[in-house]
Motif scaffolding. Sequence first.
Motif, PDB file in Angstrom:
ATOM      1  N   ARG A  69       0.925  -1.596  -0.085  1.00  0.00           N
ATOM      2  CA  ARG A  69      -0.159   0.237  -0.079  1.00  0.00           C
ATOM      3  C   ARG A  69       0.383   1.511   0.078  1.00  0.00           C
ATOM      4  O   ARG A  69       0.837   2.083  -0.540  1.00  0.00           O
ATOM      5  N   ALA A  70       2.046   1.188   0.736  1.00  0.00           N
ATOM      6  CA  ALA A  70       2.678   2.862   0.791  1.00  0.00           C
ATOM      7  C   ALA A  70       3.811   2.678  -0.518  1.00  0.00           C
ATOM      8  O   ALA A  70       3.680   3.814  -0.458  1.00  0.00           O
ATOM      9  N   GLN A  71       3.818   1.253  -1.418  1.00  0.00           N
ATOM     10  CA  GLN A  71       4.280   1.904  -2.735  1.00  0.00           C
ATOM     11  C   GLN A  71       3.737   2.352  -3.127  1.00  0.00           C
ATOM     12  O   GLN A  71       4.151   3.026  -4.824  1.00  0.00           O
ATOM     13  N   LEU A  72       2.305   1.480  -2.979  1.00  0.00           N
ATOM     14  CA  LEU A  72       1.667   2.637  -4.516  1.00  0.00           C
ATOM     15  C   LEU A  72       1.283   3.952  -4.062  1.00  0.00           C
ATOM     16  O   LEU A  72       1.111   4.304  -5.000  1.00  0.00           O
ATOM     17  N   ASP A  73       1.032   4.242  -3.128  1.00  0.00           N
ATOM     18  CA  ASP A  73       1.071   5.212  -2.256  1.00  0.00           C
ATOM     19  C   ASP A  73       1.809   6.442  -3.369  1.00  0.00           C
ATOM     20  O   ASP A  73       1.744   7.107  -3.444  1.00  0.00           O
ATOM     21  N   ALA A  74       3.087   5.693  -2.192  1.00  0.00           N
ATOM     22  CA  ALA A  74       4.486   6.566  -3.210  1.00  0.00           C
ATOM     23  C   ALA A  74       4.076   6.178  -5.092  1.00  0.00           C
ATOM     24  O   ALA A  74       4.818   7.647  -4.607  1.00  0.00           O
ATOM     25  N   LEU A  75       3.569   5.635  -5.334  1.00  0.00           N
ATOM     26  CA  LEU A  75       4.038   5.625  -7.478  1.00  0.00           C
ATOM     27  C   LEU A  75       2.796   6.838  -7.424  1.00  0.00           C
ATOM     28  O   LEU A  75       3.061   7.336  -8.384  1.00  0.00           O
ATOM     29  N   ARG A  76       2.250   7.336  -6.776  1.00  0.00           N
ATOM     30  CA  ARG A  76       1.206   8.443  -6.992  1.00  0.00           C
ATOM     31  C   ARG A  76       1.344   9.855  -6.958  1.00  0.00           C
ATOM     32  O   ARG A  76       1.701  10.173  -7.752  1.00  0.00           O
ATOM     33  N   GLU A  77       2.150   9.618  -5.410  1.00  0.00           N
ATOM     34  CA  GLU A  77       2.946  10.407  -5.206  1.00  0.00           C
ATOM     35  C   GLU A  77       4.316  11.392  -6.589  1.00  0.00           C
ATOM     36  O   GLU A  77       4.078  12.012  -7.176  1.00  0.00           O
ATOM     37  N   THR A  78       5.264   9.851  -6.931  1.00  0.00           N
ATOM     38  CA  THR A  78       5.577  10.713  -7.745  1.00  0.00           C
ATOM     39  C   THR A  78       5.378  11.259  -9.150  1.00  0.00           C
ATOM     40  O   THR A  78       6.513  12.017  -9.939  1.00  0.00           O
ATOM     41  N   ALA A  79       4.171   9.947  -9.358  1.00  0.00           N
ATOM     42  CA  ALA A  79       3.757  10.797 -11.010  1.00  0.00           C
ATOM     43  C   ALA A  79       3.505  11.910 -11.349  1.00  0.00           C
ATOM     44  O   ALA A  79       3.739  11.948 -11.547  1.00  0.00           O
TER      45      ALA A  79
END
Length: 285
Positions: free
Chosen positions: A189-199
């Motif tokens: 979940r933390a990884q998916l949230d980080a993807l959205r932030e970096t995008a």
Amino acid sequence: MRHGPAVRRRKLGEELRRLRLDAGLTSRDAGLRAGWHQSKVSRIETGASGVKAADVTLLLDVYEVADPQLRALLETLADAADGGGDGWWHAYRGLLPPEYRDFISLEAHACAARTLETSVVPGLLQTPDYARAVTRAALEELPAATVNSLVEVRIARQSVLTAERPLELSAVLDEAALRREVGGVQVMRAQLDALRETAQLPHVRLQVLPFSVGGYVGLTSPFVIFSFPNISDLNVVVLDHLTSSLYLERKEDLEVYGAAFRTMQARALSPADSMDLIARISEGA
């Protein structure tokens, strides 16, 4: 198909030959002005031997090349192709195999990267916990201290996205990479949230290939295409295998992989729809 240093030696030599011809000089003329034998110029231009950054600087002076960005790129490539250089990754020489160090060097000096990932989140977008879980899964016999060092390297690589001139990253991810619970629910979940932030970064474009597209070119072969400023002939495709990396440099290879990436971008969800899908997957994680 070659290893990275050989690719860059040859391409560096081709670029130096072009600059010599643009200056209206023969290889004998260049050798005389540099204080060398003609054969040294020939060996450099054919990629038959390594070349120090100082030698490249001297040739660029002989050819009256003034562009500071071009000079810096060629001098840096000379060090990297010759196995030298002072990149941060050289502090990990005892830990990283030459192929991985060379990949990091390419990544650090490129102006753009296009990547397809079919099973895991790209290294440049991984969180520390996700990177640790991936490393442990792939190299399960490594001691914890070595795993931690490899994670440090993975995270250090991400500085290219926050540099003064950041890497332009275009990534296409298979939906499978987002749904595989690497490290468990909380890590994922933390990884998916980080993807959205970096995008959200203006130089990052992230798209997802949903399961609904079925099979597609590249399904079994993740790859990275690196592009370099000023010199398109330095562009290279990197294929990563379990025990080594291969580098494709031919114009025909670059065209095929470039076309394949464009096709996958066209079939993938838009960046906005990709973010929506990642959010839905995260909420269900």
